[in-house]
Design a protein around this motif. Sequence first.
Motif, PDB file in Angstrom:
ATOM      1  N   ALA A   3       0.833  -1.196   0.000  1.00 22.14           N
ATOM      2  CA  ALA A   3       0.000   0.000   0.000  1.00 22.14           C
ATOM      3  C   ALA A   3       0.870   1.249   0.000  1.00 22.14           C
ATOM      4  O   ALA A   3       2.004   1.253   0.484  1.00 22.14           O
ATOM      5  N   LEU A   4       0.313   2.321  -0.546  1.00 20.67           N
ATOM      6  CA  LEU A   4       0.943   3.638  -0.612  1.00 20.67           C
ATOM      7  C   LEU A   4      -0.154   4.664  -0.367  1.00 20.67           C
ATOM      8  O   LEU A   4      -1.280   4.501  -0.829  1.00 20.67           O
ATOM      9  N   MET A   5       0.169   5.748   0.356  1.00 20.56           N
ATOM     10  CA  MET A   5      -0.836   6.758   0.680  1.00 20.56           C
ATOM     11  C   MET A   5      -0.436   8.118   0.129  1.00 20.56           C
ATOM     12  O   MET A   5       0.708   8.557   0.296  1.00 20.56           O
ATOM     13  N   ILE A   6      -1.396   8.788  -0.522  1.00 21.14           N
ATOM     14  CA  ILE A   6      -1.212  10.158  -0.980  1.00 21.14           C
ATOM     15  C   ILE A   6      -1.969  11.079  -0.023  1.00 21.14           C
ATOM     16  O   ILE A   6      -3.193  11.003   0.078  1.00 21.14           O
ATOM     17  N   GLN A   7      -1.222  11.908   0.696  1.00 15.00           N
ATOM     18  CA  GLN A   7      -1.836  12.931   1.527  1.00 15.00           C
ATOM     19  C   GLN A   7      -1.572  14.290   0.890  1.00 15.00           C
ATOM     20  O   GLN A   7      -0.710  14.427   0.025  1.00 15.00           O
ATOM     21  N   GLY A   8      -2.312  15.298   1.317  1.00 13.88           N
ATOM     22  CA  GLY A   8      -2.182  16.617   0.716  1.00 13.88           C
ATOM     23  C   GLY A   8      -1.875  17.677   1.744  1.00 13.88           C
ATOM     24  O   GLY A   8      -2.085  17.492   2.944  1.00 13.88           O
ATOM     25  N   CYS A   9      -1.378  18.812   1.260  1.00 10.21           N
ATOM     26  CA  CYS A   9      -1.124  19.945   2.147  1.00 10.21           C
ATOM     27  C   CYS A   9      -2.396  20.716   2.454  1.00 10.21           C
ATOM     28  O   CYS A   9      -2.371  21.713   3.177  1.00 10.21           O
ATOM     29  N   GLY A  10      -3.512  20.297   1.897  1.00 13.68           N
ATOM     30  CA  GLY A  10      -4.793  20.946   2.138  1.00 13.68           C
ATOM     31  C   GLY A  10      -5.872  20.239   1.352  1.00 13.68           C
ATOM     32  O   GLY A  10      -5.615  19.273   0.625  1.00 13.68           O
ATOM     33  N   SER A  11      -7.100  20.711   1.500  1.00  9.01           N
ATOM     34  CA  SER A  11      -8.200  20.173   0.710  1.00  9.01           C
ATOM     35  C   SER A  11      -8.095  20.658  -0.728  1.00  9.01           C
ATOM     36  O   SER A  11      -7.578  21.741  -1.007  1.00  9.01           O
ATOM     37  N   ASN A  12      -8.578  19.839  -1.640  1.00  9.25           N
ATOM     38  CA  ASN A  12      -8.667  20.212  -3.057  1.00  9.25           C
ATOM     39  C   ASN A  12      -7.308  20.471  -3.699  1.00  9.25           C
ATOM     40  O   ASN A  12      -7.184  21.277  -4.618  1.00  9.25           O
ATOM     41  N   VAL A  13      -6.273  19.764  -3.227  1.00  6.75           N
ATOM     42  CA  VAL A  13      -4.957  19.894  -3.868  1.00  6.75           C
ATOM     43  C   VAL A  13      -4.801  18.906  -5.022  1.00  6.75           C
ATOM     44  O   VAL A  13      -3.766  18.895  -5.687  1.00  6.75           O
ATOM     45  N   GLY A  14      -5.811  18.068  -5.241  1.00  7.37           N
ATOM     46  CA  GLY A  14      -5.756  17.127  -6.348  1.00  7.37           C
ATOM     47  C   GLY A  14      -5.477  15.696  -5.950  1.00  7.37           C
ATOM     48  O   GLY A  14      -5.113  14.876  -6.796  1.00  7.37           O
ATOM     49  N   LYS A  15      -5.647  15.359  -4.669  1.00  2.43           N
ATOM     50  CA  LYS A  15      -5.360  14.000  -4.205  1.00  2.43           C
ATOM     51  C   LYS A  15      -6.172  12.958  -4.957  1.00  2.43           C
ATOM     52  O   LYS A  15      -5.650  11.897  -5.328  1.00  2.43           O
ATOM     53  N   VAL A 189       6.455  10.061   6.159  1.00  4.77           N
ATOM     54  CA  VAL A 189       6.482  10.700   4.843  1.00  4.77           C
ATOM     55  C   VAL A 189       7.734  10.276   4.094  1.00  4.77           C
ATOM     56  O   VAL A 189       8.858  10.509   4.533  1.00  4.77           O
ATOM     57  N   ALA A 190       7.520   9.661   2.928  1.00  3.09           N
ATOM     58  CA  ALA A 190       8.636   9.179   2.112  1.00  3.09           C
ATOM     59  C   ALA A 190       9.021  10.176   1.030  1.00  3.09           C
ATOM     60  O   ALA A 190      10.058  10.007   0.382  1.00  3.09           O
ATOM     61  N   GLY A 191       8.202  11.197   0.788  1.00  3.31           N
ATOM     62  CA  GLY A 191       8.538  12.153  -0.255  1.00  3.31           C
ATOM     63  C   GLY A 191       7.384  13.096  -0.532  1.00  3.31           C
ATOM     64  O   GLY A 191       6.360  13.081   0.154  1.00  3.31           O
ATOM     65  N   PHE A 192       7.560  13.914  -1.559  1.00  7.07           N
ATOM     66  CA  PHE A 192       6.547  14.903  -1.911  1.00  7.07           C
ATOM     67  C   PHE A 192       6.475  15.031  -3.424  1.00  7.07           C
ATOM     68  O   PHE A 192       7.368  14.587  -4.162  1.00  7.07           O
ATOM     69  N   LEU A 193       5.406  15.645  -3.886  1.00 10.36           N
ATOM     70  CA  LEU A 193       5.288  16.029  -5.292  1.00 10.36           C
ATOM     71  C   LEU A 193       4.537  17.343  -5.368  1.00 10.36           C
ATOM     72  O   LEU A 193       3.826  17.726  -4.442  1.00 10.36           O
ATOM     73  N   ILE A 194       4.725  18.043  -6.479  1.00 11.95           N
ATOM     74  CA  ILE A 194       4.076  19.327  -6.713  1.00 11.95           C
ATOM     75  C   ILE A 194       2.997  19.124  -7.777  1.00 11.95           C
ATOM     76  O   ILE A 194       3.271  18.563  -8.839  1.00 11.95           O
ATOM     77  N   ASN A 195       1.783  19.599  -7.491  1.00 12.83           N
ATOM     78  CA  ASN A 195       0.672  19.415  -8.413  1.00 12.83           C
ATOM     79  C   ASN A 195       0.174  20.757  -8.954  1.00 12.83           C
ATOM     80  O   ASN A 195       0.383  21.802  -8.350  1.00 12.83           O
ATOM     81  N   LYS A 196      -0.474  20.714 -10.124  1.00 17.36           N
ATOM     82  CA  LYS A 196      -1.180  21.840 -10.753  1.00 17.36           C
ATOM     83  C   LYS A 196      -0.255  22.984 -11.177  1.00 17.36           C
ATOM     84  O   LYS A 196      -0.610  24.153 -11.052  1.00 17.36           O
ATOM     85  N   PHE A 197       0.929  22.653 -11.697  1.00 18.67           N
ATOM     86  CA  PHE A 197       1.844  23.706 -12.148  1.00 18.67           C
ATOM     87  C   PHE A 197       1.388  24.251 -13.504  1.00 18.67           C
ATOM     88  O   PHE A 197       0.999  23.494 -14.389  1.00 18.67           O
ATOM     89  N   ARG A 198       1.471  25.560 -13.669  1.00 15.65           N
ATOM     90  CA  ARG A 198       1.167  26.212 -14.946  1.00 15.65           C
ATOM     91  C   ARG A 198       2.412  26.958 -15.410  1.00 15.65           C
ATOM     92  O   ARG A 198       3.017  27.696 -14.642  1.00 15.65           O
ATOM     93  N   GLY A 199       2.758  26.792 -16.669  1.00 14.94           N
ATOM     94  CA  GLY A 199       3.922  27.490 -17.207  1.00 14.94           C
ATOM     95  C   GLY A 199       5.118  26.577 -17.362  1.00 14.94           C
ATOM     96  O   GLY A 199       4.981  25.356 -17.555  1.00 14.94           O
ATOM     97  N   ASP A 200       6.319  27.123 -17.268  1.00 17.50           N
ATOM     98  CA  ASP A 200       7.569  26.398 -17.470  1.00 17.50           C
ATOM     99  C   ASP A 200       8.036  25.806 -16.141  1.00 17.50           C
ATOM    100  O   ASP A 200       8.452  26.554 -15.242  1.00 17.50           O
ATOM    101  N   PRO A 201       7.999  24.481 -15.977  1.00 14.28           N
ATOM    102  CA  PRO A 201       8.396  23.876 -14.701  1.00 14.28           C
ATOM    103  C   PRO A 201       9.829  24.207 -14.302  1.00 14.28           C
ATOM    104  O   PRO A 201      10.151  24.183 -13.108  1.00 14.28           O
TER     105      PRO A 201
END
Length: 480
Positions: A3-15, A189-201
């Motif tokens: 199993a793996l779990m995706i948690q978010g820094c807030g509601s509606n972050v795209g989990k 927490v094993a790591g993080f990711l950034i979601n909903k980027f717009r423009g040049d990463p």
Amino acid sequence: MKALMIQGCGSNVGKSLLVAGLCRAAKRRGLSVAPFKPQNMSNNAAVTVDGGEIGRAQALQALASGLAPHTDMNPVLLKPETDTGAQVVVQGKRLTTVRARDYSALKPQLLASVLESFTRLKAAHDLVIVEGAGSPAEINLRRGDIANMGFARAADVPVVLAGDIDRGGVIGQIVGTQAVLDPEDAAMVAGFLINKFRGDPALFDDGYRLIEARTGWRGFGVLPYFLGAAKLPAEDALDLGGATAGGPLKIACLALSRIANFDDLDPLKLEPAVSLTMVRSGDAIPGDASLVILPGSKSTRGDLAFLRQQGWDIDLAAHVRRGGHVLGICGGYQMLGQCIADPDGIEGEPGETPGLGLLDVTTVMTPDKRLTRTAAVHAATGTLMEGYEIHIGRTDGPDRTRPFAHVEGAPEGACSADGRVTGSYLHGMFTTDAFRAAFLARLGAPSTATYGTSIETTLDALADHMEAHLDVEGLLSLAR
């Protein structure tokens, strides 16, 4: 059995979408994968194969996994009935209704059901991908937690934290979350990711490295905004757009304060010939609408009072006088009648509320909830449609002699004498392409969308999008 779990820094972050994409990516690798959310809060529920209900997001994730939705995928579902209280559904069945302040005392006894459902899923599949709720940074809610770190530690599931750069402050979101977490929680927490980027990463490279340096967590990538998200069913009413740019057929849906099961709208949004408008508090029903939809509600009498506060009852009467059409679904159907009686106070204070009087039917609330998948035949066109029922209350009256549909030969719903006002308890009817085409044709609009195919194509596109920008293989390898 990992199993793996995706948690978010807030509601509606795209989990929810992240889990759906990972489920589809795992399925395409030949894995038997299932989604899981210990606790969800939503009035947009799906009926499961085992006769219960779960959050709509978990039903979409089940589809991404190639599975039918099951109550084990979301063992605790909270359905808000007021601003301070919610119905508690456990493993698909209503347990009780509690005030928000009293829910914390209930959570410890719910953990056993959560772990029981999780254990069954884990035993049946190669991989379970878990979605958190809200944010683990809400440490004021940590005691007795079953939705985020409380579950992760009880079930020993590694966590990846998702930050939403679209709302700004993503460095603070992630670094700040680590700062407030208990050290033993942070160790999950094993790591993080950034979601909903717009423009040049590449413009975020320095920020990405700063997060890695400050937290010591591994980064799994920066995911650009997925434009196809609008084609997938939304779970949160906040995600309902104001209007869709479309064709000449104008459909307006009332954004009730306790709107429920609004996935009825999703297939209509994809039709090129349809312009769908959500009529929000303070707005008038558009005068050029051909059809007005009264959707489902978690608090029918309360939302009927809300409807009248907006003046929508006056707008509806004018709409009908102009020859417009009205469709009430579930709670909306109940509102269209002569009155709604709740003698036992099932949805609130006992009493009776006058209806809109557009259908000659009356409704009495009853304690038994009907939860079932349903196949029906549309009375006006003879078209087969599939949907589901999730409601309390019995509705009867003279207009029931003109049913909206037939279920196993029995009448379902009601129609006015002129056929312009109709009501039905059937949610999800518009997902059936043939019925949707027949329904829209009666309003003078063609149907060109294939809903099921569109959802599958979009889920594949989501998985492709994540594979291109995230270390999906690394994420899946974290599971234990």
